[in-house]
Design a protein around this motif. Structure first.
Motif, PDB file in Angstrom:
ATOM      1  N   UNK A   1       0.835  -1.200   0.000  1.00 31.93           N
ATOM      2  CA  UNK A   1       0.000   0.000   0.000  1.00 31.93           C
ATOM      3  C   UNK A   1       0.871   1.251   0.000  1.00 31.93           C
ATOM      4  N   UNK A   2       1.931   1.228   0.810  1.00 39.65           N
ATOM      5  CA  UNK A   2       2.817   2.384   0.888  1.00 39.65           C
ATOM      6  C   UNK A   2       3.538   2.621  -0.427  1.00 39.65           C
ATOM      7  N   UNK A   3       3.981   1.557  -1.081  1.00 42.44           N
ATOM      8  CA  UNK A   3       4.665   1.710  -2.367  1.00 42.44           C
ATOM      9  C   UNK A   3       3.717   2.248  -3.430  1.00 42.44           C
ATOM     10  N   UNK A   4       2.469   1.782  -3.432  1.00 47.70           N
ATOM     11  CA  UNK A   4       1.469   2.342  -4.340  1.00 47.70           C
ATOM     12  C   UNK A   4       1.315   3.837  -4.105  1.00 47.70           C
ATOM     13  N   UNK A   5       1.231   4.229  -2.836  1.00 50.79           N
ATOM     14  CA  UNK A   5       1.033   5.638  -2.505  1.00 50.79           C
ATOM     15  C   UNK A   5       2.248   6.470  -2.899  1.00 50.79           C
ATOM     16  N   UNK A   6       3.435   5.945  -2.680  1.00 47.84           N
ATOM     17  CA  UNK A   6       4.640   6.693  -3.044  1.00 47.84           C
ATOM     18  C   UNK A   6       4.665   7.019  -4.534  1.00 47.84           C
ATOM     19  N   UNK A   7       4.306   6.037  -5.358  1.00 48.63           N
ATOM     20  CA  UNK A   7       4.291   6.257  -6.803  1.00 48.63           C
ATOM     21  C   UNK A   7       3.287   7.350  -7.164  1.00 48.63           C
ATOM     22  N   UNK A   8       2.113   7.331  -6.514  1.00 49.99           N
ATOM     23  CA  UNK A   8       1.088   8.336  -6.805  1.00 49.99           C
ATOM     24  C   UNK A   8       1.516   9.732  -6.367  1.00 49.99           C
TER      25      UNK A   8
ATOM     26  N   UNK B   1      -4.975   8.785   6.837  1.00 47.86           N
ATOM     27  CA  UNK B   1      -6.279   9.421   6.648  1.00 47.86           C
ATOM     28  C   UNK B   1      -7.344   8.416   6.227  1.00 47.86           C
ATOM     29  N   UNK B   2      -6.965   7.428   5.409  1.00 47.47           N
ATOM     30  CA  UNK B   2      -7.944   6.441   4.942  1.00 47.47           C
ATOM     31  C   UNK B   2      -7.925   5.172   5.812  1.00 47.47           C
ATOM     32  N   UNK B   3      -7.237   5.281   6.938  1.00 45.98           N
ATOM     33  CA  UNK B   3      -7.203   4.212   7.951  1.00 45.98           C
ATOM     34  C   UNK B   3      -6.610   2.915   7.416  1.00 45.98           C
ATOM     35  N   UNK B   4      -5.529   3.059   6.649  1.00 49.52           N
ATOM     36  CA  UNK B   4      -4.812   1.900   6.146  1.00 49.52           C
ATOM     37  C   UNK B   4      -3.366   1.875   6.645  1.00 49.52           C
ATOM     38  N   UNK B   5      -3.084   2.660   7.673  1.00 53.58           N
ATOM     39  CA  UNK B   5      -1.706   2.740   8.147  1.00 53.58           C
ATOM     40  C   UNK B   5      -1.191   1.387   8.636  1.00 53.58           C
TER      41      UNK B   5
ATOM     42  N   UNK C   1       0.966  -6.253   0.601  1.00 51.96           N
ATOM     43  CA  UNK C   1       0.744  -6.117  -0.842  1.00 51.96           C
ATOM     44  C   UNK C   1      -0.696  -5.721  -1.125  1.00 51.96           C
ATOM     45  N   UNK C   2      -0.886  -4.758  -2.018  1.00 51.00           N
ATOM     46  CA  UNK C   2      -2.224  -4.221  -2.278  1.00 51.00           C
ATOM     47  C   UNK C   2      -3.186  -5.304  -2.735  1.00 51.00           C
ATOM     48  N   UNK C   3      -2.673  -6.301  -3.455  1.00 51.76           N
ATOM     49  CA  UNK C   3      -3.524  -7.385  -3.930  1.00 51.76           C
ATOM     50  C   UNK C   3      -4.041  -8.279  -2.836  1.00 51.76           C
ATOM     51  N   UNK C   4      -3.458  -8.203  -1.640  1.00 47.81           N
ATOM     52  CA  UNK C   4      -3.901  -9.025  -0.512  1.00 47.81           C
ATOM     53  C   UNK C   4      -4.859  -8.280   0.417  1.00 47.81           C
ATOM     54  N   UNK C   5      -5.117  -7.018   0.144  1.00 54.64           N
ATOM     55  CA  UNK C   5      -6.077  -6.264   0.941  1.00 54.64           C
ATOM     56  C   UNK C   5      -7.489  -6.751   0.667  1.00 54.64           C
ATOM     57  N   UNK C   6      -8.374  -6.587   1.645  1.00 48.49           N
ATOM     58  CA  UNK C   6      -9.791  -6.843   1.420  1.00 48.49           C
ATOM     59  C   UNK C   6     -10.303  -5.900   0.335  1.00 48.49           C
ATOM     60  N   UNK C   7     -11.384  -6.306  -0.343  1.00 48.72           N
ATOM     61  CA  UNK C   7     -11.880  -5.511  -1.472  1.00 48.72           C
ATOM     62  C   UNK C   7     -12.179  -4.069  -1.056  1.00 48.72           C
TER      63      UNK C   7
ATOM     64  N   UNK D   1     -10.492  -0.510  -2.449  1.00 46.12           N
ATOM     65  CA  UNK D   1     -11.218   0.666  -2.930  1.00 46.12           C
ATOM     66  C   UNK D   1     -10.802   1.910  -2.153  1.00 46.12           C
ATOM     67  N   UNK D   2     -10.591   1.758  -0.839  1.00 48.77           N
ATOM     68  CA  UNK D   2     -10.118   2.885  -0.033  1.00 48.77           C
ATOM     69  C   UNK D   2      -8.733   3.328  -0.498  1.00 48.77           C
ATOM     70  N   UNK D   3      -7.882   2.352  -0.827  1.00 49.38           N
ATOM     71  CA  UNK D   3      -6.547   2.681  -1.325  1.00 49.38           C
ATOM     72  C   UNK D   3      -6.640   3.430  -2.644  1.00 49.38           C
TER      73      UNK D   3
END
Length: 251
Positions: A96-103, A134-138, A144-150, A154-156
């Motif tokens: 999740x953090x790596x996804x956010x860094x790229x964005x 802020x989106x409560x994913x800390x 890995x983003x693919x292992x997050x609940x659906x 969506x929050x990510x």
């Protein structure tokens, strides 16, 4: 008040097939505006036109008074428009953090370099971590983003949409596939995260629409047939015939 987003007589054809037929739409600054309509009405196509993925066959699209209908998506994004997609668009193998860094990189004007790890850019990492908080994913930042609940994916994606700090946000069916409890959490998240910004959202769940938005436009066969406050749209006979039908109990 001048609209921050304005579509004037927008048409879109794919070969001989006309999907958008003279759509007119105005979204005011700070407004939470829903775009509803039956399947096949052209809602996602309209989002693609606004965000620059498609160019209209004819008509004008203006953002903040500036014409954007011939601009590429990245240029429109730099002008202050962010967009999420109906199908979750993330890098599933990255955390999740790596996804956010790229964005966040584009917001800071940083380009990727193999010579320097992203962790070396402290401002980017700090901003990425703050949005995840802020989106409560800390607590899922290293998952890995693919292992997050659906619902977490969506929050990510909403977090990724907000990474460039857009003034106008397009959300395409943000609660699709969610349980009632997950939908309620997503509505609360959207309210909180888009406070003070302009929101245009496509959503099929009418209970979500009436909770979230203060104005609604109805798209039917590529044309906006009505716009107004939720109470006005709820009682509009043409809208009820074309779209709402017997779904009143869901509102």
């Amino acid at each position: 008040m001048e609209p921050v987003l304005c579509l004037t007589q927008v048409f879109k054809r794919f070969g001989p097939i006309e999907i958008i037929r003279g759509a007119d739409l105005k979204v005011l600054p700070g407004e939470r505006h829903a775009l509803i309509g039956p399947n096949g009405a052209g809602k996602s196509t309209l989002f693609n036109l606004i965000s620059g993925r498609f160019a209209p066959t004819s008509g004008e699209i203006r953002l903040g008074g500036r014409r954007i209908d011939r601009m590429p998506p990245e240029q429109i994004n730099r002008l202050g428009l962010g967009r999420s997609f109906q199908i979750t668009s993330i890098f599933p193998r990255l955390s999740s953090l790596e996804n956010m860094r790229i964005a966040v990189m584009s917001r800071h004007g940083v380009k990727f370099s193999v010579r320097r790890p992203l962790s070396a850019y402290s401002a980017i990492s700090d901003r990425a971590s703050a949005i995840l908080d802020d989106v409560r994913l800390s607590d899922k930042r290293h998952v890995p983003a693919g292992e997050l609940a659906y619902s977490e994916q969506r929050a990510l994606e909403i977090a990724l949409t907000l990474a460039t700090d857009p003034d106008v946000i397009l959300l395409d069916e943000p609660t699709s596939g969610m349980s009632r409890r997950e939908s309620e959490h997503m509505v609360e998240l959207i309210h909180r995260m888009t406070d003070g910004k302009t929101l245009l959202v496509v959503e099929h769940d009418m209970s979500v629409v009436f909770q979230l938005c203060d104005r609604i436009s109805v798209l039917v066969y590529g044309t906006v047939i009505a716009s107004g406050a939720p109470e006005t749209i709820r009682e509009d006979e043409a809208v009820r015939t074309a779209y709402l039908g017997t779904t009143e109990s869901h509102a």
